[in-house]
Design an enzyme around this catalytic site. Structure first.
Site, PDB file in Angstrom:
ATOM      1  CB  THR A  38       2.396  42.228  46.976  1.00 30.28           C
ATOM      2  OG1 THR A  38       2.763  41.986  48.319  1.00 30.28           O
ATOM      3  CG2 THR A  38       3.073  43.502  46.516  1.00 30.28           C
ATOM      4  CE1 TYR A  51       4.118  45.988  50.526  1.00 26.40           C
ATOM      5  CE2 TYR A  51       2.025  44.961  49.968  1.00 26.40           C
ATOM      6  CZ  TYR A  51       3.377  44.862  50.216  1.00 26.40           C
ATOM      7  OH  TYR A  51       3.982  43.639  50.170  1.00 26.40           O
ATOM      8  CB  SER A  84      -0.159  34.672  50.415  1.00 27.47           C
ATOM      9  OG  SER A  84       1.218  34.916  50.464  1.00 27.47           O
ATOM     10  CB  THR A 117       5.293  36.402  46.411  1.00 27.12           C
ATOM     11  OG1 THR A 117       5.658  37.405  47.354  1.00 27.12           O
ATOM     12  CG2 THR A 117       4.910  37.032  45.091  1.00 27.12           C
ATOM     13  CG  ASP A 118       4.813  36.635  52.135  1.00 26.38           C
ATOM     14  OD1 ASP A 118       5.667  37.089  51.357  1.00 26.38           O
ATOM     15  OD2 ASP A 118       4.362  37.288  53.100  1.00 26.38           O
ATOM     16  CE  LYS A 190       8.784  36.454  48.657  1.00 27.05           C
ATOM     17  NZ  LYS A 190       7.686  37.192  49.297  1.00 27.05           N
ATOM     18  CD  GLU A 311      25.621  12.770  59.463  1.00 27.47           C
ATOM     19  OE1 GLU A 311      25.344  13.573  58.546  1.00 27.47           O
ATOM     20  OE2 GLU A 311      26.298  13.086  60.458  1.00 27.47           O
TER      21      GLU A 311
HETATM   22  N1  DGL Z   1       2.050  39.742  52.564  1.00 30.17           N
HETATM   23  C1  DGL Z   1       2.652  39.178  51.452  1.00 30.17           C
HETATM   24  C2  DGL Z   1       1.737  38.229  50.699  1.00 30.17           C
HETATM   25  O1  DGL Z   1       0.594  38.546  50.423  1.00 30.17           O
HETATM   26  C3  DGL Z   1       3.233  40.176  50.566  1.00 30.17           C
HETATM   27  C4  DGL Z   1       4.192  39.558  49.645  1.00 30.17           C
HETATM   28  C5  DGL Z   1       3.695  39.471  48.238  1.00 30.17           C
HETATM   29  O2  DGL Z   1       2.544  39.244  47.923  1.00 30.17           O
HETATM   30  O3  DGL Z   1       4.556  39.630  47.397  1.00 30.17           O
HETATM   31  O4  DGL Z   1       2.156  37.154  50.376  1.00 30.17           O
END
Ligand code: DGL
Length: 354
Positions: A38, A51, A84, A117-118, A190, A311
């Site tokens: 992103t 986007y 990602s 971020t994914d 995340k 457990e």
């Molecule tokens: N598709 C996600 C990625 O590239 C978008 C999320 C992001 O980058 O914040 O990980």
């Protein structure tokens, strides 16, 4: 203009130019390796919803974060242009190998990696285990696309470059800078789908802060990473297959059996609570372990430690306890551990130390 005034002005210009050149020469060299996400995301048309991540080049990202040229001499390289969610072994290997190559060069002081971020937490931990340098390596992403009204990417990138240029960041392993916070690769997670403040370190807390280019470091990682790590990609083209199975009410063994049938060399349980599952799922996992597939128990809870033999009797079932690693991080370590051994006891040793 009289001659003496001309000489005085020329001398001043020369001194200023020389001072500028000397200052530029003193700057650390930071390389930005871009992979997409992103932070490089663009809306197709202004005002349209949605986007596409990974649309903008590394040069556009650098141009959008003015002032970085005052803290480092920056070079950009495009490694990939993907969201990602599509991160894969081919990009991981390319990224890790290029980073190691650059870090081995005496003129390189640090590296920043732009990333979606994914799966950022997985890539960060993977690099933490295979980077062979104590120089700073810092991942940055963003939650809002570059074309949004208030993008968070440029300041994340600016702070990331500042940390990568900071000698104090040496030896801390791979780091992540996001929304003024600084995280250790092993600890970051995340936690929110869209919030700018999405990243946390639930068990050990954030490692520090990076605020308008000034970093504070609160603690040092105590687990094995980078230069001390035994893992290396030398001679490898890919990593062993490891699947994650998710525990839930009334779960049977079907997902475990599917992973075994697909050729998994390891299975990570995203267990309920303390890494637990229905009797049917545990039976299927025990059957997989009996076949030599390494089973690691982690948790879907989001924080805490999955310890051995609480457990479930891991000794009897032949399981490994993931301790603090969440399922996706446990999968990264297990894939690398499987390049060394498929002995569950030895692999528990890796989870104890890494
Ligand atoms: N598709 C996600 C990625 O590239 C978008 C999320 C992001 O980058 O914040 O990980």
């Amino acid at each position: 203009m009289n001659a003496s005034r001309f000489v005085r002005i020329s001398a001043c210009v020369l001194v200023a130019l020389c001072a500028g050149a000397a200052a530029a020469q003193d700057l650390p060299d930071v390389i930005i390796l871009a992979t997409g996400g992103t932070i490089a995301g663009a809306q197709p048309k202004e005002g349209d919803p949605g986007y596409k991540s990974g649309s903008l080049s590394v040069d556009s990202l650098i141009a959008a974060a003015p002032g970085m040229d005052k803290i480092a001499r920056i070079t950009g390289e495009q490694i990939a242009s993907i969201g990602s969610q599509d991160m894969n072994d081919a990009v991981w290997f390319k990224l890790a190998r290029r980073a190691n190559e650059l870090l081995a060069a005496p003129w390189v002081d640090g590296i920043v990696i732009t990333h979606g971020t994914d799966t950022l937490e997985e890539t960060a931990y993977f690099l933490d285990l295979v980077i062979k340098s104590d120089k700073p390596v810092v991942l940055v992403g963003s939650m809002r696309p570059a074309t949004s009204t208030s993008p968070d990417g440029p300041l994340n990138l600016y702070n990331g470059v500042a940390v990568a240029a900071d000698p104090m960041a040496k030896g801390l392993g791979v780091l992540v800078v996001s929304n003024d916070d600084l995280f250790a690769a092993r600890e970051i997670q995340k936690t929110n789908t869209t919030d700018v403040q999405t990243f946390v370190s639930p068990n050990r807390g954030q490692l520090g802060e990076a605020y308008y280019g000034k970093a504070w470091y609160f603690w040092k990682p105590t687990t094995v990473h980078t230069t001390a790590s035994e893992f290396s990609l030398d001679g490898l083209e890919t990593l062993p297959r490891v699947d994650i199975v998710y525990a839930h009410e009334n779960a049977d063994g079907m997902m475990v059996e599917a992973a075994v049938a697909a050729g998994a060399k390891g299975i990570v349980l995203a267990g309920v609570g303390d890494g637990n599952a229905t009797a049917a799922m545990v039976d299927a996992l025990a059957a997989a372990a009996a076949k030599g597939i390494v089973v690691v128990r982690s948790t879907r809870v989001g924080s805490g430690i999955v310890r051995r033999n609480i457990e479930l009797n891991d000794d009897k079932l032949g399981f490994v306890a993931a301790l603090e690693l969440n399922p996706q991080k446990a999968r990264v370590l297990l894939r690398l551990a499987l390049t060394k051994t498929s002995d569950a006891k030895k692999i528990q040793g890796y989870f104890d130390r890494y």
